[in-house]
Design a protein around this motif. Structure first.
Motif, PDB file in Angstrom:
ATOM      1  N   ARG A  20     -16.529 -43.281  24.911  1.00  0.00           N
ATOM      2  CA  ARG A  20     -17.189 -43.476  23.602  1.00  0.00           C
ATOM      3  C   ARG A  20     -18.707 -43.421  23.764  1.00  0.00           C
ATOM      4  O   ARG A  20     -19.295 -44.215  24.507  1.00  0.00           O
ATOM      5  CB  ARG A  20     -16.819 -44.833  22.996  1.00  0.00           C
ATOM      6  CG  ARG A  20     -15.376 -44.950  22.605  1.00  0.00           C
ATOM      7  CD  ARG A  20     -15.128 -46.271  21.917  1.00  0.00           C
ATOM      8  NE  ARG A  20     -15.280 -46.176  20.470  1.00  0.00           N
ATOM      9  CZ  ARG A  20     -15.192 -47.216  19.649  1.00  0.00           C
ATOM     10  NH1 ARG A  20     -14.985 -48.418  20.131  1.00  0.00           N
ATOM     11  NH2 ARG A  20     -15.317 -47.060  18.351  1.00  0.00           N
ATOM     12  N   VAL A  21     -19.263 -42.469  23.065  1.00  0.00           N
ATOM     13  CA  VAL A  21     -20.733 -42.374  23.051  1.00  0.00           C
ATOM     14  C   VAL A  21     -21.261 -43.379  22.035  1.00  0.00           C
ATOM     15  O   VAL A  21     -20.639 -43.589  20.986  1.00  0.00           O
ATOM     16  CB  VAL A  21     -21.162 -40.938  22.669  1.00  0.00           C
ATOM     17  CG1 VAL A  21     -22.671 -40.873  22.449  1.00  0.00           C
ATOM     18  CG2 VAL A  21     -20.739 -39.948  23.745  1.00  0.00           C
ATOM     19  N   TYR A  22     -22.346 -44.012  22.338  1.00  0.00           N
ATOM     20  CA  TYR A  22     -22.939 -44.921  21.359  1.00  0.00           C
ATOM     21  C   TYR A  22     -24.442 -44.672  21.215  1.00  0.00           C
ATOM     22  O   TYR A  22     -25.116 -44.215  22.151  1.00  0.00           O
ATOM     23  CB  TYR A  22     -22.666 -46.387  21.711  1.00  0.00           C
ATOM     24  CG  TYR A  22     -23.175 -46.839  23.043  1.00  0.00           C
ATOM     25  CD1 TYR A  22     -22.353 -46.844  24.163  1.00  0.00           C
ATOM     26  CD2 TYR A  22     -24.491 -47.290  23.197  1.00  0.00           C
ATOM     27  CE1 TYR A  22     -22.819 -47.270  25.387  1.00  0.00           C
ATOM     28  CE2 TYR A  22     -24.956 -47.722  24.411  1.00  0.00           C
ATOM     29  CZ  TYR A  22     -24.123 -47.706  25.506  1.00  0.00           C
ATOM     30  OH  TYR A  22     -24.589 -48.138  26.738  1.00  0.00           O
ATOM     31  N   LEU A  23     -24.907 -44.949  20.027  1.00  0.00           N
ATOM     32  CA  LEU A  23     -26.338 -44.844  19.723  1.00  0.00           C
ATOM     33  C   LEU A  23     -26.775 -46.205  19.206  1.00  0.00           C
ATOM     34  O   LEU A  23     -25.998 -46.894  18.536  1.00  0.00           O
ATOM     35  CB  LEU A  23     -26.585 -43.809  18.619  1.00  0.00           C
ATOM     36  CG  LEU A  23     -26.004 -42.422  18.834  1.00  0.00           C
ATOM     37  CD1 LEU A  23     -26.024 -41.640  17.529  1.00  0.00           C
ATOM     38  CD2 LEU A  23     -26.810 -41.704  19.893  1.00  0.00           C
ATOM     39  N   GLY A  24     -27.973 -46.574  19.505  1.00  0.00           N
ATOM     40  CA  GLY A  24     -28.394 -47.882  19.005  1.00  0.00           C
ATOM     41  C   GLY A  24     -29.832 -48.174  19.344  1.00  0.00           C
ATOM     42  O   GLY A  24     -30.618 -47.269  19.647  1.00  0.00           O
TER      43      GLY A  24
ATOM     44  N   HIS B  55     -25.548 -51.351  17.745  1.00  0.00           N
ATOM     45  CA  HIS B  55     -25.086 -50.056  18.251  1.00  0.00           C
ATOM     46  C   HIS B  55     -24.013 -49.491  17.339  1.00  0.00           C
ATOM     47  O   HIS B  55     -23.214 -50.238  16.752  1.00  0.00           O
ATOM     48  CB  HIS B  55     -24.509 -50.197  19.664  1.00  0.00           C
ATOM     49  CG  HIS B  55     -25.536 -50.506  20.696  1.00  0.00           C
ATOM     50  ND1 HIS B  55     -25.809 -51.788  21.097  1.00  0.00           N
ATOM     51  CD2 HIS B  55     -26.378 -49.697  21.392  1.00  0.00           C
ATOM     52  CE1 HIS B  55     -26.773 -51.769  22.016  1.00  0.00           C
ATOM     53  NE2 HIS B  55     -27.134 -50.502  22.194  1.00  0.00           N
ATOM     54  N   TYR B  56     -23.998 -48.170  17.269  1.00  0.00           N
ATOM     55  CA  TYR B  56     -22.937 -47.477  16.533  1.00  0.00           C
ATOM     56  C   TYR B  56     -22.167 -46.630  17.546  1.00  0.00           C
ATOM     57  O   TYR B  56     -22.768 -45.900  18.343  1.00  0.00           O
ATOM     58  CB  TYR B  56     -23.540 -46.577  15.445  1.00  0.00           C
ATOM     59  CG  TYR B  56     -22.481 -45.825  14.685  1.00  0.00           C
ATOM     60  CD1 TYR B  56     -21.737 -46.450  13.687  1.00  0.00           C
ATOM     61  CD2 TYR B  56     -22.217 -44.485  14.982  1.00  0.00           C
ATOM     62  CE1 TYR B  56     -20.750 -45.764  13.003  1.00  0.00           C
ATOM     63  CE2 TYR B  56     -21.223 -43.789  14.300  1.00  0.00           C
ATOM     64  CZ  TYR B  56     -20.484 -44.447  13.310  1.00  0.00           C
ATOM     65  OH  TYR B  56     -19.495 -43.766  12.651  1.00  0.00           O
ATOM     66  N   TYR B  57     -20.801 -46.695  17.495  1.00  0.00           N
ATOM     67  CA  TYR B  57     -19.947 -46.003  18.465  1.00  0.00           C
ATOM     68  C   TYR B  57     -19.258 -44.827  17.787  1.00  0.00           C
ATOM     69  O   TYR B  57     -18.653 -44.990  16.709  1.00  0.00           O
ATOM     70  CB  TYR B  57     -18.890 -46.958  19.029  1.00  0.00           C
ATOM     71  CG  TYR B  57     -19.535 -48.114  19.750  1.00  0.00           C
ATOM     72  CD1 TYR B  57     -19.698 -48.110  21.132  1.00  0.00           C
ATOM     73  CD2 TYR B  57     -20.030 -49.210  19.019  1.00  0.00           C
ATOM     74  CE1 TYR B  57     -20.337 -49.158  21.767  1.00  0.00           C
ATOM     75  CE2 TYR B  57     -20.671 -50.253  19.652  1.00  0.00           C
ATOM     76  CZ  TYR B  57     -20.820 -50.222  21.025  1.00  0.00           C
ATOM     77  OH  TYR B  57     -21.449 -51.248  21.666  1.00  0.00           O
ATOM     78  N   LEU B  58     -19.368 -43.675  18.426  1.00  0.00           N
ATOM     79  CA  LEU B  58     -18.689 -42.498  17.901  1.00  0.00           C
ATOM     80  C   LEU B  58     -17.219 -42.551  18.338  1.00  0.00           C
ATOM     81  O   LEU B  58     -16.907 -43.016  19.422  1.00  0.00           O
ATOM     82  CB  LEU B  58     -19.337 -41.217  18.435  1.00  0.00           C
ATOM     83  CG  LEU B  58     -20.844 -41.068  18.178  1.00  0.00           C
ATOM     84  CD1 LEU B  58     -21.378 -39.788  18.817  1.00  0.00           C
ATOM     85  CD2 LEU B  58     -21.133 -41.060  16.679  1.00  0.00           C
ATOM     86  N   GLY B  59     -16.353 -42.058  17.491  1.00  0.00           N
ATOM     87  CA  GLY B  59     -14.926 -42.052  17.821  1.00  0.00           C
ATOM     88  C   GLY B  59     -14.284 -43.395  17.547  1.00  0.00           C
ATOM     89  O   GLY B  59     -14.963 -44.420  17.389  1.00  0.00           O
ATOM     90  N   GLU B  60     -12.953 -43.372  17.472  1.00  0.00           N
ATOM     91  CA  GLU B  60     -12.205 -44.585  17.116  1.00  0.00           C
ATOM     92  C   GLU B  60     -11.440 -45.152  18.300  1.00  0.00           C
ATOM     93  O   GLU B  60     -11.175 -46.349  18.354  1.00  0.00           O
ATOM     94  CB  GLU B  60     -11.204 -44.254  15.986  1.00  0.00           C
ATOM     95  CG  GLU B  60     -11.845 -43.737  14.700  1.00  0.00           C
ATOM     96  CD  GLU B  60     -12.613 -44.820  13.969  1.00  0.00           C
ATOM     97  OE1 GLU B  60     -12.286 -46.013  14.130  1.00  0.00           O
ATOM     98  OE2 GLU B  60     -13.585 -44.478  13.260  1.00  0.00           O
ATOM     99  N   ASP B  61     -11.105 -44.266  19.259  1.00  0.00           N
ATOM    100  CA  ASP B  61     -10.202 -44.687  20.329  1.00  0.00           C
ATOM    101  C   ASP B  61     -10.964 -45.420  21.425  1.00  0.00           C
ATOM    102  O   ASP B  61     -11.758 -44.825  22.155  1.00  0.00           O
ATOM    103  CB  ASP B  61      -9.497 -43.435  20.897  1.00  0.00           C
ATOM    104  CG  ASP B  61      -8.474 -43.815  21.953  1.00  0.00           C
ATOM    105  OD1 ASP B  61      -8.281 -45.035  22.199  1.00  0.00           O
ATOM    106  OD2 ASP B  61      -7.874 -42.893  22.535  1.00  0.00           O
TER     107      ASP B  61
END
Lengths: 218, 199
Positions: B120-124, B109-115
């Motif tokens: 946090r939206v994630y795509l995977g 999965h890849y998570y958008l945003g750092e905080d």
């Protein structure tokens, strides 16, 4: 650490709830839910050529040794069959000695646990009404049944209380191999396994459905 | 079959290895609903309300996790007085149709945003083995097919923080189990809602 414990507890709870809910929910609840109507036919037979039929007045009962057959629904089953054949416009012949019908239908009721349709040859008690060819016996004693759909999809075995019928063309019986070829077959699987106030209704609906799902008879 | 069992075992090993991480990990437990599509949807059109998903994910960078998933969804539909035809045979009776699907997948999965304390939206997606048990009951008869499939599963989701270490997890996953020599392809959407824990 606390979170891991909570995780474990909730996980266990979810697993238990899901396991209890079963992976096969629903299913049959009442006897009528298990009624099955089966038909099969010879795709190469010309059913349009049929205009007369013979339906034996007797039904063969296959019972466990020493048990009496239950015949209380026999006449009703026969009358429902006649009603449906008449609706096709076919004419019933009761005296086959005078003229041979195009086809004949014989019925069996299985009162044993596993009824295998291939295991029971010609039944002498069908009250056959004409002589076979030029020989001096009635019907087809010792003859077996031939199923043109053998090799395709078919049902060999039924449960207790099955009403089963076979339609055949006397002209297509094979003397050499002693085989009577079945052109159309129907079965109400297990319908008489348990009987109650709705049994007649189930018989009517079952036989009607068998004819309905066999449009090639018309 | 041997290959599918190997894949399943490997994914299980990845899952367990991921779950063993003590730092930078996320574990999720979700309630999962299923919406069959394609030929599977024609076989069972009803929504599945019986399902759950377990996941273990380990951060390999600030925005990327790898891990494993195990899920179970039960699809069920009753068809009264349905007629089934095969060749010259016709059978009419009430049909009770079931599909139990068990994806066992390796995931990334890849998570958008750092905080990590903000939504946090994630795509995977996942890749791996699907055990599909299909059962059709007609009256007192049953036809059953139990097969392993290879399959893929793209996913989009969001983690919503509710405390320092706990988050709501909502995700939509598309499951596609490829057809085999003797079984058709299966596809469905899975909507999962649950909790995620990180440590």
């Amino acid at each position: 650490m606390k979170m891991k414990k909570a995780f474990t507890k909730i996980g266990a709870l979810v697993a238990i709830v899901f396991a209890l809910s079963s992976c096969y929910p629903g299913g049959a609840e009442y006897t009528t839910d298990t009624d099955i109507i089966v038909t099969n036919y010879d795709e190469n037979y010309d059913f349009n050529s049929i205009s007369t039929y013979f339906l034996s007045d007797s039904i063969q009962h296959i019972v466990e040794e020493g048990k009496e057959p239950g015949t209380s629904f026999d006449s009703y089953i026969l009358s429902e069959m006649v009603r449906n054949f008449d609706a096709l416009g076919w004419e019933r012949r009761s005296d086959t000695l005078e003229s041979e019908p195009d086809v004949a239908i014989v019925l069996t009721i299985a009162e044993i646990t596993n009824y295998n349709v291939y295991s029971y040859p010609w039944y002498g008690g069908w009250g056959w009404g004409w002589y076979w060819k030029s020989t001096d016996y009635w019907g087809y004693p010792g003859y077996g049944w031939g199923y043109p759909w053998y090799g395709g999809t078919y049902v060999t075995s039924y449960t207790t209380g099955t009403v089963h019928w076979r339609l055949f063309d006397p002209d297509k019986s094979d003397e050499e191999t002693e085989t009577v070829y079945v052109e159309w077959e129907g079965a109400l699987n297990g319908l008489l396994g348990t009987t109650g106030s709705t049994t007649k209704d189930r018989i009517s609906k079952g036989i009607d459905q068998a004819f309905k799902q066999s449009p090639y008879l018309k | 079959m041997k290959i599918m069992k190997f894949i399943a075992t490997t994914i299980l090993a990845v899952f367990l290895a991921t779950a063993g991480y003590s730092q930078g990990s996320i574990y999720t437990i979700d309630y999962t609903m299923g919406f069959a599509t394609g030929d599977m949807g024609k076989y069972i059109g009803s929504t599945s309300f019986r399902g759950f998903t377990f996941e273990g994910r380990a951060f390999v960078t600030d925005n990327v996790t790898v891990g494993g998933l195990f899920s179970w969804s039960t699809f069920y539909e009753e068809q009264r007085g349905a007629t089934y035809e095969q060749g010259s045979l016709t059978v009419t009776g009430n049909q009770y149709r079931y599909i139990n699907a068990f994806p066992l997948l390796a995931q990334a999965h890849y998570y958008l945003g750092e905080d990590e304390y903000s939504p946090r939206v994630y795509l995977g997606g996942g890749l791996g083995a699907y055990k599909i048990n299909k059962r059709t009951e007609i009256g007192t008869w049953a036809l059953e097919e139990r097969k392993w499939h290879f399959g893929v599963s793209p996913e989009v989701g969001i983690l919503l923080p509710v405390s320092m270490t706990t988050q709501f997890n909502i995700s939509m996953r598309y499951n596609y189990a490829l057809k085999t020599n003797s079984a058709p392809a299966y596809s469905w959407f899975g909507l999962s809602v649950g909790f995620a824990w990180g440590d």
